[in-house]
Design a protein around this motif. Structure first.
Motif, PDB file in Angstrom:
ATOM      1  N   PRO A  57      36.865  51.790  46.322  1.00 29.39           N
ATOM      2  CA  PRO A  57      36.276  50.529  45.821  1.00 29.39           C
ATOM      3  C   PRO A  57      34.872  50.270  46.638  1.00 29.39           C
ATOM      4  O   PRO A  57      34.949  50.705  47.645  1.00 29.39           O
ATOM      5  CB  PRO A  57      37.351  49.547  46.316  1.00 29.39           C
ATOM      6  CG  PRO A  57      38.271  50.306  47.492  1.00 29.39           C
ATOM      7  CD  PRO A  57      38.021  51.846  47.177  1.00 29.39           C
ATOM      8  N   THR A  58      34.084  49.658  45.998  1.00 23.31           N
ATOM      9  CA  THR A  58      32.901  49.182  46.612  1.00 23.31           C
ATOM     10  C   THR A  58      32.902  47.608  46.984  1.00 23.31           C
ATOM     11  O   THR A  58      34.033  47.186  46.747  1.00 23.31           O
ATOM     12  CB  THR A  58      31.705  49.113  45.699  1.00 23.31           C
ATOM     13  OG1 THR A  58      32.013  48.290  44.430  1.00 23.31           O
ATOM     14  CG2 THR A  58      31.400  50.632  44.867  1.00 23.31           C
ATOM     15  N   TYR A  59      32.142  47.499  47.857  1.00 26.80           N
ATOM     16  CA  TYR A  59      31.929  46.038  48.459  1.00 26.80           C
ATOM     17  C   TYR A  59      32.075  44.823  47.336  1.00 26.80           C
ATOM     18  O   TYR A  59      32.677  44.044  47.293  1.00 26.80           O
ATOM     19  CB  TYR A  59      30.751  45.777  49.389  1.00 26.80           C
ATOM     20  CG  TYR A  59      30.848  46.299  50.696  1.00 26.80           C
ATOM     21  CD1 TYR A  59      31.716  46.258  51.605  1.00 26.80           C
ATOM     22  CD2 TYR A  59      29.818  47.406  51.120  1.00 26.80           C
ATOM     23  CE1 TYR A  59      31.905  46.849  52.652  1.00 26.80           C
ATOM     24  CE2 TYR A  59      29.871  47.871  52.339  1.00 26.80           C
ATOM     25  CZ  TYR A  59      31.049  47.844  53.113  1.00 26.80           C
ATOM     26  OH  TYR A  59      30.924  48.527  54.222  1.00 26.80           O
ATOM     27  N   ALA A  60      31.363  45.129  46.381  1.00 27.99           N
ATOM     28  CA  ALA A  60      31.163  44.509  45.070  1.00 27.99           C
ATOM     29  C   ALA A  60      32.645  44.306  44.470  1.00 27.99           C
ATOM     30  O   ALA A  60      32.918  42.874  44.062  1.00 27.99           O
ATOM     31  CB  ALA A  60      30.230  44.906  44.268  1.00 27.99           C
ATOM     32  N   GLU A  61      33.332  45.322  44.127  1.00 25.42           N
ATOM     33  CA  GLU A  61      34.530  45.250  43.759  1.00 25.42           C
ATOM     34  C   GLU A  61      35.640  44.606  44.496  1.00 25.42           C
ATOM     35  O   GLU A  61      36.575  43.737  43.846  1.00 25.42           O
ATOM     36  CB  GLU A  61      35.169  46.785  43.414  1.00 25.42           C
ATOM     37  CG  GLU A  61      34.513  47.184  42.443  1.00 25.42           C
ATOM     38  CD  GLU A  61      34.626  48.820  42.400  1.00 25.42           C
ATOM     39  OE1 GLU A  61      34.229  49.495  41.225  1.00 25.42           O
ATOM     40  OE2 GLU A  61      35.200  49.365  43.316  1.00 25.42           O
ATOM     41  N   VAL A  62      35.666  44.616  46.007  1.00 27.51           N
ATOM     42  CA  VAL A  62      36.406  44.056  46.917  1.00 27.51           C
ATOM     43  C   VAL A  62      36.190  42.801  46.862  1.00 27.51           C
ATOM     44  O   VAL A  62      37.268  41.796  46.644  1.00 27.51           O
ATOM     45  CB  VAL A  62      36.158  44.734  48.164  1.00 27.51           C
ATOM     46  CG1 VAL A  62      36.881  43.599  49.259  1.00 27.51           C
ATOM     47  CG2 VAL A  62      36.796  46.033  48.314  1.00 27.51           C
ATOM     48  N   ARG A  63      35.009  42.127  46.737  1.00 27.49           N
ATOM     49  CA  ARG A  63      34.627  40.535  46.934  1.00 27.49           C
ATOM     50  C   ARG A  63      35.042  40.097  45.404  1.00 27.49           C
ATOM     51  O   ARG A  63      35.587  39.006  45.297  1.00 27.49           O
ATOM     52  CB  ARG A  63      32.938  40.594  47.082  1.00 27.49           C
ATOM     53  CG  ARG A  63      32.797  40.532  48.417  1.00 27.49           C
ATOM     54  CD  ARG A  63      31.280  40.222  48.631  1.00 27.49           C
ATOM     55  NE  ARG A  63      30.609  41.623  49.198  1.00 27.49           N
ATOM     56  CZ  ARG A  63      29.562  41.966  48.841  1.00 27.49           C
ATOM     57  NH1 ARG A  63      28.710  41.281  48.049  1.00 27.49           N
ATOM     58  NH2 ARG A  63      29.061  43.028  49.031  1.00 27.49           N
ATOM     59  N   ARG A  64      34.815  40.936  44.445  1.00 29.39           N
ATOM     60  CA  ARG A  64      35.199  40.219  42.942  1.00 29.39           C
ATOM     61  C   ARG A  64      36.829  39.980  42.981  1.00 29.39           C
ATOM     62  O   ARG A  64      36.996  38.969  42.503  1.00 29.39           O
ATOM     63  CB  ARG A  64      34.789  41.172  42.045  1.00 29.39           C
ATOM     64  CG  ARG A  64      35.026  40.620  40.535  1.00 29.39           C
ATOM     65  CD  ARG A  64      34.413  41.572  39.620  1.00 29.39           C
ATOM     66  NE  ARG A  64      34.407  42.851  39.916  1.00 29.39           N
ATOM     67  CZ  ARG A  64      33.140  43.730  39.940  1.00 29.39           C
ATOM     68  NH1 ARG A  64      32.046  43.067  39.794  1.00 29.39           N
ATOM     69  NH2 ARG A  64      33.044  44.876  40.110  1.00 29.39           N
ATOM     70  N   GLU A  65      37.381  40.846  43.457  1.00 28.47           N
ATOM     71  CA  GLU A  65      39.070  40.935  43.484  1.00 28.47           C
ATOM     72  C   GLU A  65      39.551  39.749  44.330  1.00 28.47           C
ATOM     73  O   GLU A  65      40.154  38.861  44.112  1.00 28.47           O
ATOM     74  CB  GLU A  65      39.675  42.255  44.121  1.00 28.47           C
ATOM     75  CG  GLU A  65      39.416  43.427  42.993  1.00 28.47           C
ATOM     76  CD  GLU A  65      39.956  44.553  43.559  1.00 28.47           C
ATOM     77  OE1 GLU A  65      40.719  44.682  44.680  1.00 28.47           O
ATOM     78  OE2 GLU A  65      39.635  45.797  42.998  1.00 28.47           O
ATOM     79  N   SER A  66      38.628  39.607  45.473  1.00 21.57           N
ATOM     80  CA  SER A  66      39.181  38.619  46.431  1.00 21.57           C
ATOM     81  C   SER A  66      38.917  37.030  45.889  1.00 21.57           C
ATOM     82  O   SER A  66      39.303  35.989  46.248  1.00 21.57           O
ATOM     83  CB  SER A  66      38.831  38.549  47.713  1.00 21.57           C
ATOM     84  OG  SER A  66      37.069  38.459  47.786  1.00 21.57           O
ATOM     85  N   ALA A  67      37.974  37.060  44.746  1.00 20.14           N
ATOM     86  CA  ALA A  67      37.241  35.824  44.435  1.00 20.14           C
ATOM     87  C   ALA A  67      37.977  35.601  42.988  1.00 20.14           C
ATOM     88  O   ALA A  67      37.728  34.462  42.387  1.00 20.14           O
ATOM     89  CB  ALA A  67      36.002  35.723  44.111  1.00 20.14           C
ATOM     90  N   GLY A  68      39.040  36.377  42.743  1.00 21.71           N
ATOM     91  CA  GLY A  68      39.849  35.976  41.477  1.00 21.71           C
ATOM     92  C   GLY A  68      39.866  36.840  40.544  1.00 21.71           C
ATOM     93  O   GLY A  68      40.181  36.975  39.359  1.00 21.71           O
ATOM     94  N   GLY A  69      38.988  38.074  40.708  1.00 20.62           N
ATOM     95  CA  GLY A  69      38.878  39.258  39.754  1.00 20.62           C
ATOM     96  C   GLY A  69      37.854  38.757  38.457  1.00 20.62           C
ATOM     97  O   GLY A  69      37.638  39.997  37.939  1.00 20.62           O
ATOM     98  N   GLU A  70      37.271  37.709  38.392  1.00 14.48           N
ATOM     99  CA  GLU A  70      36.337  37.535  37.197  1.00 14.48           C
ATOM    100  C   GLU A  70      35.067  37.460  38.062  1.00 14.48           C
ATOM    101  O   GLU A  70      34.730  36.783  38.960  1.00 14.48           O
ATOM    102  CB  GLU A  70      36.819  36.223  36.515  1.00 14.48           C
ATOM    103  CG  GLU A  70      38.018  36.485  35.794  1.00 14.48           C
ATOM    104  CD  GLU A  70      37.991  37.577  34.749  1.00 14.48           C
ATOM    105  OE1 GLU A  70      36.961  37.583  34.070  1.00 14.48           O
ATOM    106  OE2 GLU A  70      38.919  38.322  34.606  1.00 14.48           O
ATOM    107  N   PRO A  71      33.890  37.492  37.228  1.00  9.84           N
ATOM    108  CA  PRO A  71      32.754  37.610  37.503  1.00  9.84           C
ATOM    109  C   PRO A  71      32.304  35.901  37.470  1.00  9.84           C
ATOM    110  O   PRO A  71      33.195  35.283  36.747  1.00  9.84           O
ATOM    111  CB  PRO A  71      31.871  38.284  36.425  1.00  9.84           C
ATOM    112  CG  PRO A  71      32.674  38.644  35.371  1.00  9.84           C
ATOM    113  CD  PRO A  71      34.000  38.819  35.688  1.00  9.84           C
TER     114      PRO A  71
END
Length: 105
Positions: free
Chosen positions: A86-100
């Protein structure tokens, strides 16, 4: 994260930098290019660069050139290293609810 954690992290980073500086010049150049590339694509696994230094130290000790180890395409080698990580962007996206972010609706 406390002060001790920060200090310990900096000590580890400077020890890592010293190991990189001890590499032969061609290895250092390739390592720096790999570091730049990996910082751009942002793999979340921070131990990856330490593993690269281990790999380079072994190759240099065996008398191999850096191109013998990784080939001619540094970016392709890096992509293979992080494949499936996983990249940092993917980890952040998942921690924020998974949606852009909002779509403007």
């Amino acid at each position: 994260m406390g002060i001790r954690d920060i200090v310990e992290g900096k000590k580890q980073w400077w020890a890592h930098v010293a190991r990189v500086k001890a590499l032969p010049p061609d290895y250092r150049i390739v390592y720096q290019e790999m570091q730049r590339y990996l910082f751009k694509i942002g793999p979340a696994d921070t131990s990856l660069l330490a593993d690269v230094v281990d790999f380079f130290e072994e190759g240099a000790a065996a008398g191999k050139g850096v191109r013998q180890l990784i080939g001619d395409d540094v970016a392709a080698f890096c992509d293979d290293l992080v494949k499936g990580s996983p990249t940092y962007a993917e980890v952040r996206r998942e921690s924020a609810g998974g949606e852009p972010g909002p779509t403007g609706k």
